[in-house]
Design a protein around this motif. Structure first.
Motif: not given
Length: 553
Positions: A109-119, A124-136
């Motif tokens: 919800m954070s990234f879809v809403t352009n908020t990018d709040w990160q808890a 240490t918590a995200m794979s590279y695929l998660s980072q560059f494919m969906v979050l970026t």
């Protein structure tokens, strides 16, 4: 003196935003630009993929809203799905585990809403695929969605008796291809040239210290340009591999405000330069005052206020940037709803932390988020026009459009919903059993940490004050609901406003028309912003940073 660097960065932002705004106006009105040769074939293929034979037809307000909701819902599901299965997917050299459902919901919800709040801490918590494919990817998409909403409002003012307000898919496609992609490539190369990390190697330990790797610079570039602010690493721009040198700090500081400022110039190109000049001047004036206030607080109070954890002038600040550039960055990022940080806000003096918090609580209107900042400011403009019209007995008008009851309902919804939900969420968190165990500080400073967290989520900012553990079930769920409501309800309200305005006739200017391109109107607008935007949070600020300042010794 440290002020010359602030003057240089503000000067670059203003100087670059003018040609960029003209370019944006050309792109978003369908004119040929120098990048058309490269991207026009790609643009047409995207339309064919979406089922359109050629350039899509314009949409009604309802169709526009449906498109926003559909794209955002699909994005939310995809991001959650990848995060919750990342340990079984490729590009996971650090062997991170799947993200729990509540953190996945909050992050998506954070990234879809352009908020990018990160808890979480990305390394240490995200794979590279998660980072560059969906979050970026969401850094691109969510920024483009905000601009599409802004264009719906602008067309509402510029069109006459029209049932349509443009096409959502065209707006998102053009802004992404012609604006976000080329700017992101340039900024990524600049960051890498200064030593920023951009690879797929695994993290490794050197003498017990974790040296993170990964495709970080490309994500950081679009997070800055798109008013996202989400960092590849937990320390965000305070990390050496994100923001290695003073020169990279210069590039990145300019990038935070460049597009939001350029969109104000674009607005002027599309509806009237004098109108845009008033908005630009008000935004820039508030921003400059906030920078001066934060910097002076950190320079002169940091050495004398023994705040929480023995705060001093340099505590929590990267030595490369020092006090001045740390105060500047965090003021820019909270004004623009960017959310990135290059220093620990929890270590700022109480007044140095109050100003960034207040900038968020104003409703991300001081240039604000990409797209959302300007339509947020326009909601205050219409409120000012309406109140001024009532005071002098004139029909409220703006840009030749009469402002009626329905319009003010949409404006009121956009302005008042975020503070109501932010304060409600803060109250829930403060009252939650055992919340004290999630804080590193008690008393007024501890309350400030909670208030800042929900102000950040409730105003689509995403920056963290620090000292508060946001990765817990209650915060993740309440925060996800808060971010979703405060992003999409105002966005949909402003699209509906634009659709309603587009149907109206263009009224001729007369002697009874309130001029909205004067210094007097700028003063009225500033007064309404402070009266409505700031006063909502005064009691909470008194209990938090103001009490922290008065009790600190």
């Amino acid at each position: 003196m440290i002020w010359w660097r602030d003057v240089l960065i503000i000067g670059l932002i203003v100087g670059l935003s003018i040609p960029l705004g003209r370019y944006l106006a050309a792109v978003m009105t369908g004119q040929k630009v120098w990048l058309s040769v490269v991207f026009q074939p790609v643009e047409k293929r995207i339309y064919r993929f979406l089922g359109y034979p050629d350039t899509p037809d314009d949409m009604t307000g309802r169709q526009f809203v449906v498109a926003i909701v559909a794209l955002s819902a699909i994005s939310l599901a995809v991001v959650m799905g990848v995060l919750m299965t990342q340990q079984w997917l490729p590009f996971n050299p650090n062997h991170v585990h799947n993200v729990p459902w509540d953190l996945a919901l909050n992050t998506a919800m954070s990234f879809v809403t352009n908020t990018d709040w990160q808890a979480y801490s990305g390394e240490t918590a995200m794979s590279y695929l998660s980072q560059f494919m969906v979050l970026t990817t969401q850094n691109f998409v969510s920024a483009a969605v905000g601009v599409a909403g802004l264009l719906a409002v602008i067309r509402g003012f510029s069109r006459k008796e029209s049932a349509t307000i443009g096409n959502f898919w065209v707006d998102v496609t053009r802004f992404t291809l012609y604006v976000l992609v080329p700017l992101s490539v340039v900024l990524t190369l600049l960051i890498v040239s200064q030593g920023g990390v951009q690879n797929f190697a695994a993290n490794h330990l050197v003498q017990g210290t974790l040296l993170p790797s990964g495709p970080a610079s490309s994500q950081f570039a679009i997070s800055l340009l798109g008013s996202n602010g989400g960092g590849f690493f937990g320390a965000n721009a305070g990390a050496l591999f994100h923001n290695p040198t003073g020169l990279s700090n210069l590039f990145e500081s300019v990038a935070i405000v460049l597009l939001p400022a350029g969109l104000v110039v674009m607005f002027g190109q599309m509806v009237g330069r004098r109108q845009a000049f008033v908005l630009y001047a008000v935004m820039l004036g508030i921003l400059v005052l906030a920078i001066i206030g934060t910097t002076l607080s950190e320079l002169h109070l940091g050495q004398h206020v023994a705040g929480v954890a023995g705060s001093t002038a340099f505590e929590g600040k990267n030595v490369v940037n020092g006090i001045g550039l740390s105060a500047l960055w965090n003021t820019l990022s909270t004004a623009v709803s960017n959310g990135s940080v290059n220093a620990s806000l929890d270590s700022f003096t109480p007044l140095g932390g109050l100003i960034p918090m207040l900038l968020m609580q104003l409703g991300e209107i001081v240039f604000g988020g990409v797209g959302s900042g300007l339509y947020g400011m326009l909601s205050f403009v219409l409120l000012t026009v309406f109140i001024s019209g009532l005071m002098v007995g004139r029909t409220p008008e703006y840009l030749g459009k009469k402002i009626a009851a329905y319009d003010m309902k949409m404006v009121s919804l956009a302005i008042l919903l975020p503070p109501v939900l932010t304060l409600t969420s803060t109250a829930i968190a403060v009252s939650w059993p055992g919340i004290g165990a999630s804080l590193t500080n008690t008393g007024a400073h501890g309350f400030s940490e909670i208030l800042y967290a929900f102000s950040s989520m409730g105003n689509n900012n995403g920056s963290s004050f620090g000292g508060f553990n946001g990765n817990q079930l209650m915060v993740n769920v309440v925060g996800a609901v808060l971010m979703g409501c405060t992003r999409f309800v105002p966005l949909i309200a402003m699209v509906c406003l634009g659709a309603n305005l587009a149907k109206k006739k263009q009224m001729a200017t007369s002697s009874g028309t309130l001029r909205t391109d004067t210094g007097l109107f700028a003063v009225l607008l500033l007064f309404i912003i402070l009266l409505i935007g700031a006063l909502n949070f005064v009691p909470a600020l008194v209990l938090g940073p103001i009490a922290d300042f008065l009790t600190a010794r």
